[in-house]
Write a protein that holds these residues in place. Structure first.
Motif, PDB file in Angstrom:
ATOM      1  N   ARG A 250       0.860  -1.197   0.000  1.00  0.00           N
ATOM      2  CA  ARG A 250       0.000   0.000   0.000  1.00  0.00           C
ATOM      3  C   ARG A 250       0.884   1.230   0.000  1.00  0.00           C
ATOM      4  NH1 ARG A 250      -4.742  -1.709   4.395  1.00  0.00           N
ATOM      5  NH2 ARG A 250      -5.185  -3.701   3.371  1.00  0.00           N
ATOM      6  N   GLU A 252       1.098   4.003   1.375  1.00  0.00           N
ATOM      7  CA  GLU A 252       0.566   4.759   2.503  1.00  0.00           C
ATOM      8  C   GLU A 252       1.019   6.216   2.421  1.00  0.00           C
ATOM      9  OE1 GLU A 252      -1.469   3.654   4.721  1.00  0.00           O
ATOM     10  OE2 GLU A 252      -1.256   1.471   4.802  1.00  0.00           O
ATOM     11  N   ARG A 261       3.112   0.873  10.180  1.00  0.00           N
ATOM     12  CA  ARG A 261       2.509   1.236   8.900  1.00  0.00           C
ATOM     13  C   ARG A 261       3.580   1.213   7.825  1.00  0.00           C
ATOM     14  NH1 ARG A 261      -2.235   2.791   8.029  1.00  0.00           N
ATOM     15  NH2 ARG A 261      -2.666   3.496  10.145  1.00  0.00           N
ATOM     16  N   MET A 262       3.613   0.126   7.067  1.00  0.00           N
ATOM     17  CA  MET A 262       4.657  -0.036   6.054  1.00  0.00           C
ATOM     18  C   MET A 262       4.045   0.034   4.660  1.00  0.00           C
ATOM     19  SD  MET A 262       6.051  -3.370   7.919  1.00  0.00           S
ATOM     20  CE  MET A 262       7.668  -3.727   7.304  1.00  0.00           C
ATOM     21  N   GLU A 332      -5.084  -0.725  15.750  1.00  0.00           N
ATOM     22  CA  GLU A 332      -5.505  -1.995  15.147  1.00  0.00           C
ATOM     23  C   GLU A 332      -4.340  -2.936  14.844  1.00  0.00           C
ATOM     24  OE1 GLU A 332      -7.797  -1.429  11.558  1.00  0.00           O
ATOM     25  OE2 GLU A 332      -7.343  -3.441  10.833  1.00  0.00           O
ATOM     26  N   VAL A 333      -4.485  -4.195  15.273  1.00  0.00           N
ATOM     27  CA  VAL A 333      -3.566  -5.232  14.774  1.00  0.00           C
ATOM     28  C   VAL A 333      -4.298  -6.203  13.855  1.00  0.00           C
ATOM     29  CG1 VAL A 333      -1.718  -5.407  16.487  1.00  0.00           C
ATOM     30  CG2 VAL A 333      -3.850  -6.576  16.919  1.00  0.00           C
ATOM     31  N   GLY A 376      -2.193  -8.238  10.524  1.00  0.00           N
ATOM     32  CA  GLY A 376      -0.907  -7.836   9.961  1.00  0.00           C
ATOM     33  C   GLY A 376       0.196  -8.524  10.745  1.00  0.00           C
TER      34      GLY A 376
HETATM   35  P1  ATP Z   1      -5.317   1.062   9.026  1.00  0.00           P
HETATM   36  O1  ATP Z   1      -6.687   1.625   9.334  1.00  0.00           O
HETATM   37  O2  ATP Z   1      -4.395   1.029  10.202  1.00  0.00           O
HETATM   38  O3  ATP Z   1      -4.714   1.641   7.795  1.00  0.00           O
HETATM   39  P2  ATP Z   1      -6.719  -1.001   7.679  1.00  0.00           P
HETATM   40  O4  ATP Z   1      -8.022  -0.982   8.388  1.00  0.00           O
HETATM   41  O5  ATP Z   1      -6.602  -0.340   6.360  1.00  0.00           O
HETATM   42  O6  ATP Z   1      -5.556  -0.470   8.660  1.00  0.00           O
HETATM   43  P3  ATP Z   1      -7.021  -3.702   6.806  1.00  0.00           P
HETATM   44  O7  ATP Z   1      -7.249  -3.325   5.389  1.00  0.00           O
HETATM   45  O8  ATP Z   1      -8.173  -4.155   7.609  1.00  0.00           O
HETATM   46  O9  ATP Z   1      -6.254  -2.494   7.554  1.00  0.00           O
HETATM   47  O10 ATP Z   1      -5.843  -4.771   6.834  1.00  0.00           O
HETATM   48  C1  ATP Z   1      -5.807  -5.837   7.753  1.00  0.00           C
HETATM   49  C2  ATP Z   1      -4.568  -5.800   8.607  1.00  0.00           C
HETATM   50  O11 ATP Z   1      -3.402  -5.614   7.818  1.00  0.00           O
HETATM   51  C3  ATP Z   1      -4.550  -4.656   9.609  1.00  0.00           C
HETATM   52  O12 ATP Z   1      -5.240  -4.998  10.776  1.00  0.00           O
HETATM   53  C4  ATP Z   1      -3.074  -4.478   9.862  1.00  0.00           C
HETATM   54  O13 ATP Z   1      -2.624  -5.350  10.881  1.00  0.00           O
HETATM   55  C5  ATP Z   1      -2.439  -4.877   8.563  1.00  0.00           C
HETATM   56  N1  ATP Z   1      -2.022  -3.679   7.822  1.00  0.00           N
HETATM   57  C6  ATP Z   1      -2.785  -2.883   7.049  1.00  0.00           C
HETATM   58  N2  ATP Z   1      -2.060  -1.887   6.524  1.00  0.00           N
HETATM   59  C7  ATP Z   1      -0.790  -2.063   6.978  1.00  0.00           C
HETATM   60  C8  ATP Z   1       0.436  -1.367   6.784  1.00  0.00           C
HETATM   61  N3  ATP Z   1       0.504  -0.300   5.992  1.00  0.00           N
HETATM   62  N4  ATP Z   1       1.547  -1.822   7.416  1.00  0.00           N
HETATM   63  C9  ATP Z   1       1.500  -2.908   8.206  1.00  0.00           C
HETATM   64  N5  ATP Z   1       0.371  -3.609   8.418  1.00  0.00           N
HETATM   65  C10 ATP Z   1      -0.764  -3.204   7.818  1.00  0.00           C
END
Ligand code: ATP
Length: 508
Positions: A250, A252, A261-262, A332-333, A376
């Protein structure tokens, strides 16, 4: 206890110093929000991965695995809604030129108000002692009520604005709440714009639209497009699940907070295919199961909380986060999402291929509903490390940093240490290492004084150290030292594997 602000910095530098996580391409000054896992990091990551896989695939008769490719047909992302809707609202501060996610600015503002309530509660707890009734206090204290009303009002307006994609409204809310840029301190904001988070690249030799493919932003779609293949080849009846672990990408906007957040990260996802109408039951079931999985690792229950989403992703009917209390707050994890038949119906439409399931019990055909759990791996890694890091002063006044990593996840389970580097002790220690290294990850270490060697193992979270001394040569016994209590006991060489295996096992 290490203070929260310091704790996070310490964890980041500890990760680098002890071979857990390095910035990517560091000799070129790194690449923003991309990280590499070192020798200890890769072990810890593998162990978390295995623990998840075992709990999903090995322990559930009706869940099977999949490893789909990262590249997928570009139409997948049109059907899934990601081309249209996988966007974050961004806003720039004109003075600092820093970019933020508008939704996160508002969420952080809400978190600050929640913090204010928590402080009132802490104060009252001290004042009233045992007689304190938190529920009553929340319902009657005017200051708490006032702040809670503010939170409810902002939360509702924020959810409406995001669900209606009202970017002007989001900016107006940020201004009304007087949210300032943490860097410049000013409230000089640009308009809010949408930014698609998918990375694209070219496939094959043609540089044109047709050759454009995306790096998957979630692993789930690989499961959806394979659901018929898997269902048929593994002869599963509903309900059944497909589990997958793999990289997701992503772009980000705001990539901070280390591996939280990677831009390239790893997801562990399970899509559970169910009969329409049963989604509420399975949604509750998986929320509970997933919380159990987290708690079985031994992290205190107070460090986790379930948070229901007010703002839903484009595919979701209901969604909740499992949040961990990181040094920078509850975040969120893992997400548990009730995705209905949104994805399968869309793939049916875009591909023209039926995605229905024939139910042999009711003799009907229908598109299944889906409840997914999505965690994640990197965030779980960070949660485990944050929960493990302790600085301690020992009885003799010396200091140690110890990672109290759950033994199941620890990179090295046992390190074998000859007390001195002579008298045949190293040879004996090597023999023991060879004997037990088949059972779990072991290290052998003979360099430096024994105290320093213990410190090194504490710093990477090794749950057990086995020391070989002169008595070992006489009676084939060794001392086993436990990381957290530092207690030592004498056991026979024969028993090492059995004892360690028993103590490091975690049942989900
Ligand atoms: P956030 O709101 O923190 O951006 P998200 O709701 O977009 O997260 P999901 O699309 O539900 O995240 O993705 C499922 C899981 O993937 C998340 O709970 C998280 O643990 C992990 N995840 C999502 N984006 C990242 C990221 N940029 N870096 C690391 N882990 C991530």
């Amino acid at each position: 206890m290490v203070k929260n602000e310091d704790l996070f910095k310490k964890i980041v530098s500890h990760c680098k110093e002890y071979g857990f996580v390095y910035p990517s391409s560091e000799i070129y000054d790194g690449l923003a929000a991309v990280y590499d896992y070192g020798p200890n990091g890769v072990e810890l990551k593998n162990n978390i991965r295995d623990y998840w896989w075992k709990s999903m695939v090995q322990l559930n008769e009706n869940i099977v695995g999949l490893d789909a490719a990262i590249f997928m047909h570009p139409t997948v992302w049109k059907a899934s809604g990601h081309v249209e809707a996988f966007k974050d609202p961004l806003i720039d501060n004109k003075d600092s030129k820093k970019r933020y996610r508008a939704d996160i600015l508002i969420e952080d503002h809400i978190a600050k108000l929640e913090e204010k309530i928590n402080k009132e509660i802490e104060k009252a707890k001290k004042r009233f002692g045992d007689k304190f009734d938190e529920k009553m206090f929340r319902e009657t204290n005017p200051r708490v009520l006032n702040t809670q009303n503010k939170i409810d009002d902002i939360t509702k307006r924020f959810a409406d604005l995001t669900n209606n994609n009202d970017l002007k409204g989001l900016r107006a809310l940020i201004e009304e709440l007087q949210i300032a840029c943490p860097v410049s301190g000013s409230r000089n904001w640009t308009d809010v714009r949408q930014f698609n988070l998918m990375f694209s690249t070219q496939m094959g030799s043609l540089i044109d639209e047709a050759g454009s493919v995306f790096l998957r932003p979630e692993t789930a779609q690989g499961i959806f497009v394979n659901y018929i293949n898997v269902q048929k080849t593994s002869r599963k009846k509903l309900p059944f699940g497909i589990a997958q672990i793999g990289k997701a990408f992503r772009n980000e906007i705001v990539a901070r907070q280390f591996i939280f957040r990677m831009r390239e990260f790893e997801q562990m996802e399970m899509q559970y295919f169910i009969k329409p109408g049963e989604e509420a039951k399975w949604y509750e079931y998986w929320k509970e199961q997933r919380m159990k999985w987290h708690l079985a690792l031994g992290i205190p229950a107070g460090k986790f909380r379930l948070h229901d989403h007010d703002k839903l992703a484009h595919y979701a009917k209901a969604a909740a986060d499992i949040q961990y209390e990181f040094p920078f707050g509850f975040k969120e994890v893992e997400g548990i999402h009730s995705r209905t038949d949104f994805d399968l119906t869309a793939h049916q439409k875009f591909s023209g291929k039926k995605q229905q399931y024939y139910d042999p019990d009711t003799k009907e055909s229908y598109v299944p509903y889906v409840v997914e759990t999505s965690i994640g791996l990197d965030r779980m890694f960070l949660a485990i490390l944050a929960n493990s890091y302790y600085e301690e002063t020992l009885d003799d006044g010396s200091q140690r940093v110890v990672l109290r990593i759950p033994p199941l996840a620890a990179p090295v389970k046992v390190t074998i240490l000859p007390l001195v580097k002579k008298d045949g002790l190293p040879e004996k220690a090597r023999q023991i290492t060879d004997k037990i290294k088949n059972d779990f990850m072991c290290q052998y270490d003979e360099k430096d004084a024994i105290g320093r060697r213990y410190r090194r193992q504490d710093a990477i979270g090794t749950p057990y150290c086995i020391t070989i001394d002169h008595q070992t040569l006489d009676d084939d016994t060794v001392t086993i030292r436990e990381r957290d209590s530092m207690k030592q006991e004498r056991i026979s060489i024969e028993k090492i594997s059995e004892i360690v295996c028993e103590r490091i096992n975690t049942n989900v």
